[in-house]
Design a protein around this motif. Structure first.
Motif, short mmCIF file in Angstrom:
data_model
loop_
_atom_site.label_atom_id
_atom_site.label_comp_id
_atom_site.label_asym_id
_atom_site.label_seq_id
_atom_site.Cartn_x
_atom_site.Cartn_y
_atom_site.Cartn_z
N LEU A 2 0.83 -1.20 0.00
CA LEU A 2 0.00 0.00 0.00
C LEU A 2 0.87 1.26 0.00
N PHE A 3 1.88 1.27 0.85
CA PHE A 3 2.77 2.43 0.91
C PHE A 3 3.53 2.61 -0.40
N SER A 4 4.08 1.53 -0.94
CA SER A 4 4.87 1.60 -2.17
C SER A 4 4.05 2.15 -3.32
N PHE A 5 2.87 1.60 -3.49
CA PHE A 5 2.01 2.05 -4.58
C PHE A 5 1.60 3.51 -4.37
N SER A 6 1.20 3.85 -3.16
CA SER A 6 0.77 5.22 -2.87
C SER A 6 1.91 6.20 -3.08
N TRP A 7 3.12 5.81 -2.71
CA TRP A 7 4.27 6.68 -2.87
C TRP A 7 4.55 6.95 -4.36
N ILE A 8 4.50 5.93 -5.18
CA ILE A 8 4.72 6.10 -6.61
C ILE A 8 3.63 6.99 -7.20
N ASN A 9 2.40 6.77 -6.80
CA ASN A 9 1.27 7.57 -7.26
C ASN A 9 1.44 9.04 -6.85
N PHE A 10 1.85 9.24 -5.62
CA PHE A 10 2.10 10.58 -5.08
C PHE A 10 3.18 11.30 -5.88
N LEU A 11 4.31 10.63 -6.08
CA LEU A 11 5.43 11.25 -6.80
C LEU A 11 5.10 11.51 -8.27
N GLN A 12 4.35 10.61 -8.88
CA GLN A 12 4.00 10.78 -10.29
C GLN A 12 3.21 12.07 -10.48
N ASN A 13 2.32 12.36 -9.57
CA ASN A 13 1.52 13.58 -9.68
C ASN A 13 2.32 14.84 -9.38
N ILE A 14 3.25 14.76 -8.46
CA ILE A 14 4.11 15.91 -8.19
C ILE A 14 4.98 16.21 -9.41
N SER A 116 -6.07 -3.57 -4.42
CA SER A 116 -7.00 -3.75 -3.29
C SER A 116 -7.59 -5.15 -3.30
N ASN A 117 -7.95 -5.62 -4.46
CA ASN A 117 -8.56 -6.94 -4.58
C ASN A 117 -7.57 -8.06 -4.29
N LEU A 118 -6.33 -7.92 -4.75
CA LEU A 118 -5.33 -8.98 -4.59
C LEU A 118 -4.68 -9.02 -3.21
N TRP A 119 -4.46 -7.86 -2.61
CA TRP A 119 -3.65 -7.80 -1.40
C TRP A 119 -4.43 -7.59 -0.11
N PHE A 120 -5.68 -7.21 -0.20
CA PHE A 120 -6.40 -6.86 1.02
C PHE A 120 -7.67 -7.67 1.16
N GLY A 121 -8.05 -7.89 2.41
CA GLY A 121 -9.27 -8.62 2.71
C GLY A 121 -10.50 -7.79 2.34
N GLU A 122 -11.62 -8.45 2.37
CA GLU A 122 -12.87 -7.81 1.96
C GLU A 122 -13.17 -6.54 2.76
N LYS A 123 -12.88 -6.57 4.06
CA LYS A 123 -13.18 -5.41 4.91
C LYS A 123 -12.11 -4.32 4.83
N GLU A 124 -10.97 -4.63 4.24
CA GLU A 124 -9.88 -3.66 4.15
C GLU A 124 -9.82 -2.96 2.79
N ARG A 125 -10.51 -3.49 1.81
CA ARG A 125 -10.39 -2.99 0.43
C ARG A 125 -10.80 -1.54 0.26
N VAL A 127 -10.78 0.94 2.42
CA VAL A 127 -9.79 1.85 3.00
C VAL A 127 -8.52 1.87 2.15
N ALA A 128 -8.08 0.69 1.70
CA ALA A 128 -6.88 0.62 0.87
C ALA A 128 -7.06 1.39 -0.43
N THR A 129 -8.21 1.22 -1.07
CA THR A 129 -8.48 1.94 -2.32
C THR A 129 -8.55 3.44 -2.07
N ALA A 130 -9.15 3.83 -0.97
CA ALA A 130 -9.24 5.26 -0.64
C ALA A 130 -7.86 5.87 -0.41
N ILE A 131 -6.99 5.15 0.28
CA ILE A 131 -5.63 5.65 0.53
C ILE A 131 -4.88 5.81 -0.78
N MET A 132 -4.99 4.79 -1.64
CA MET A 132 -4.28 4.86 -2.93
C MET A 132 -4.83 5.98 -3.81
N THR A 133 -6.13 6.16 -3.81
CA THR A 133 -6.74 7.22 -4.60
C THR A 133 -6.33 8.59 -4.08
#
Length: 159
Positions: A2-14, A116-125, A127-133
């Motif tokens: 989650l952190f790795s993906f979010s970091w890449i997404n964050f930097l790409q936009n900057i 989100s679908n591959l790495w997180f459980g049903e109840k975590e998806r 929040v994980a998608t929201a953080i990445m977005t």
């Protein structure tokens, strides 16, 4: 993940918005026109559509992990290439760097739900998608906040 993906997404936009937030200083620093600086930001939009189709294929063929590693390498290469300053042609290197930085853009948007679908459980998806977005939104906001520190043209090199 989650952190790795979010970091890449964050930097790409900057990196994508770097010049669009301070066009006056970028024009002076690169001795170019306002249209060219606008084009540097628009490269992301021009690259998005064709790369989106290739991204879907790449994700299906090689998986999310290799896709993210490739995206991170392209993002890193693009940001390094933009730093090359060779006489009056330095804007060419910036354009090449912006294209490399734009390529991970579709990947960052497409992979969110898949990760989100591959790495997180049903109840975590959710929040994980929201953080990445939100990492991309925070990246855009950060790009505009960094612009506040550019008070002379030579500071562009530090963005």
């Amino acid at each position: 993940i989650l952190f790795s993906f979010s970091w890449i997404n964050f930097l790409q936009n900057i990196y994508w918005l770097k010049y669009g937030t301070v066009p006056t200083y970028a024009i002076r620093y690169y001795s170019t026109s306002h249209a060219m600086i606008t084009f540097l930001t628009a490269i992301g939009s021009f690259v998005f559509i064709p790369v989106a189709f290739v991204s879907v294929w790449f994700i299906e063929k090689y998986g999310p992990r290799k896709t993210m590693i490739t995206s991170a390498l392209l993002l890193s290469a693009g940001s390094v290439i933009r730093c090359i300053r060779v006489g009056p042609y330095s804007i060419i290197w910036v354009i090449i760097g912006q294209i490399l930085i734009a390529i991970p853009g579709p990947v960052c948007m497409i992979l969110q739900s898949k990760i989100s679908n591959l790495w997180f459980g049903e109840k975590e998806r959710t929040v994980a998608t929201a953080i990445m977005t939100q990492s991309s939104v925070v990246g855009v906001c950060t790009a505009f906040l960094c612009a506040l520190f550019v008070t002379v043209a030579s500071y562009i090199q530090y963005l």
